[in-house]
Design a protein around this motif. Structure first.
Motif, PDB file in Angstrom:
ATOM      1  N   LEU A  14      29.326 111.034 115.931  1.00  0.00           N
ATOM      2  CA  LEU A  14      30.106 110.224 115.036  1.00  0.00           C
ATOM      3  C   LEU A  14      30.532 109.055 115.999  1.00  0.00           C
ATOM      4  CD1 LEU A  14      31.320 109.038 112.423  1.00  0.00           C
ATOM      5  CD2 LEU A  14      33.448 110.533 112.844  1.00  0.00           C
ATOM      6  N   PHE A  52      26.157 111.932 108.251  1.00  0.00           N
ATOM      7  CA  PHE A  52      27.074 112.411 108.005  1.00  0.00           C
ATOM      8  C   PHE A  52      27.228 112.903 106.729  1.00  0.00           C
ATOM      9  CE2 PHE A  52      27.979 110.154 111.751  1.00  0.00           C
ATOM     10  CZ  PHE A  52      28.500 111.346 112.746  1.00  0.00           C
ATOM     11  N   SER A 171      30.752 114.339 104.953  1.00  0.00           N
ATOM     12  CA  SER A 171      31.511 114.750 106.146  1.00  0.00           C
ATOM     13  C   SER A 171      32.980 114.090 105.840  1.00  0.00           C
ATOM     14  CB  SER A 171      31.169 114.369 107.548  1.00  0.00           C
ATOM     15  OG  SER A 171      31.807 114.485 108.462  1.00  0.00           O
TER      16      SER A 171
END
Length: 183
Positions: A14, A52, A171
């Motif tokens: 990320l 994600f 996520s």
């Protein structure tokens, strides 16, 4: 249950992805004096959305990223072909029919197809497909992720209920970056 090592790895991805987005925001494209276009940035967002999202095992080794309607990305989307999302490889394609959309794992619904949104969502019901748009109000109409322009920047809204209805988990790190999350 995820391990701390797995979470740390995902956080590193990320961070790198966000750095890449910042890089795109701040630097001109080599050989030009122009900043990246809106759809270059949105292509980067699509890649990060894929990273994600927790995909069910039935998705397999290839993650089909489809554009439904007129393609606003041009060559920028093709740059995502063969990029890795975990153990999966992205392949992009364009869809013309609702049957074709059902074979996608991620579908960007362009402005030219947004009039068919209720039919598209109905056709995808129960299939693990992440729906994405960039049309005002699309999140409230059932699109999982909707990119918006906010203060001359690209941001996004998330419809967690819509994603979960498709059997997908977004996520929490991604959701923290959303300007709005509908639950």
């Amino acid at each position: 249950m995820r391990s701390h090592k797995g979470e740390a790895r995902q956080m590193g991805i990320l961070t790198r992805s966000l750095c890449l987005l910042c890089f795109f925001f701040c630097l001109p494209i080599p050989g030009t004096s122009a900043p990246p276009s809106e759809y270059q940035l949105k292509a980067a967002f699509l890649y990060n959305f894929a990273l994600f999202t927790e995909w069910p095992d039935q998705v397999g080794d290839t993650l089909y990223l489809c554009i439904h309607g007129r393609d606003p990305f041009g060559e920028d989307l093709a740059k995502l072909d063969h990029r890795q999302v975990g153990t999966r490889t992205i392949l992009t394609r364009h869809t013309l029919t609702l049957n074709e959309v059902q074979s996608c794992h991620m579908v960007f619904i362009s402005n030219t197809a947004i009039g068919q949104l209720s039919r598209i969502l109905e056709a995808l019901e129960g299939i693990p497909v992440l729906t994405v748009a960039d049309t005002p109000g699309a999140m409230r109409q059932g699109v999982a992720l909707n990119m918006v322009r906010q203060h001359n920047r690209i941001a996004f809204e998330a419809n967690l209920t819509a994603a979960r209805a498709q059997g997908l988990n977004l996520s929490s790190r991604l959701l923290r970056l959303a300007t709005e999350v509908e639950q």
